[in-house]
Scaffold this motif. Structure first.
Motif: not given
Length: 165
Positions: A110-127
């Motif tokens: 799903s796109t949950f992380g993007k839709d809720y604005g909370l997926a990591f965009a940078t760093g070791p936990l990206t995604g």
């Protein structure tokens, strides 16, 4: 974008959490039986979204245990523990820990992380997902949010539960 830290190192997320008073974005999460859970499935009850990077870390595991314990006493409230972990990992953890008062939902399809604005965009936990708690009322309106500033820290359980009153 929001900035959170991991062991003091700053990293960005893809956006910001939904605003209090706004309608929660629709979502689809994969449950442990591989069926799909949607926001609409929880209409009519308050909903706590306990969001974290991975069940296989101590802080994330503790948040599941604490919300599982709290959820047992809450009437008309559902808790979904949300991560990018595969449903099999959530099932393994919940089975081994005797977790049965919360649901789990995987974002792997799903796109949950993007839709809720909370997926990591940078760093070791990206995604993966930034540790956050979002509480919704019976109509799917956001009534509380917390994005934990330091990823290794636990969320403010008391504040999230107080929002349900």
């Amino acid at each position: 974008m929001a900035t959170v830290t991991l062991k003091g190192n700053p990293f960005e997320t893809v956006g910001t959490l939904p605003a209090v008073g706004s309608a929660a974005p629709a979502f689809e999460l994969v449950k442990t039986d591989l069926s799909v859970a949607t926001l609409a499935d929880y209409q009519g009850a308050k909903l706590v979204l306990n969001i974290f990077p991975s069940v296989d870390t101590p802080t994330c595991a503790m948040s599941i245990r604490k919300f599982n314990e709290s959820a047992a006493a809450l009437k008309g409230v559902n808790v979904i523990c949300v991560s990018a972990d595969l449903p099999f990992a959530a099932a393994r953890f919940c089975g081994a820990e005797g977790i049965d008062n919360v649901d789990t939902g995987s974002t792997f399809r799903s796109t949950f992380g993007k839709d809720y604005g909370l997926a990591f965009a940078t760093g070791p936990l990206t995604g993966l997902l930034s540790r956050s708690v979002i509480v919704l009322d019976e109509n799917g309106t956001v009534i509380y949010t917390e994005q934990v500033a330091e990823t290794a820290d636990e969320p403010n359980y008391e504040a999230a539960l107080a929002a349900l009153a």
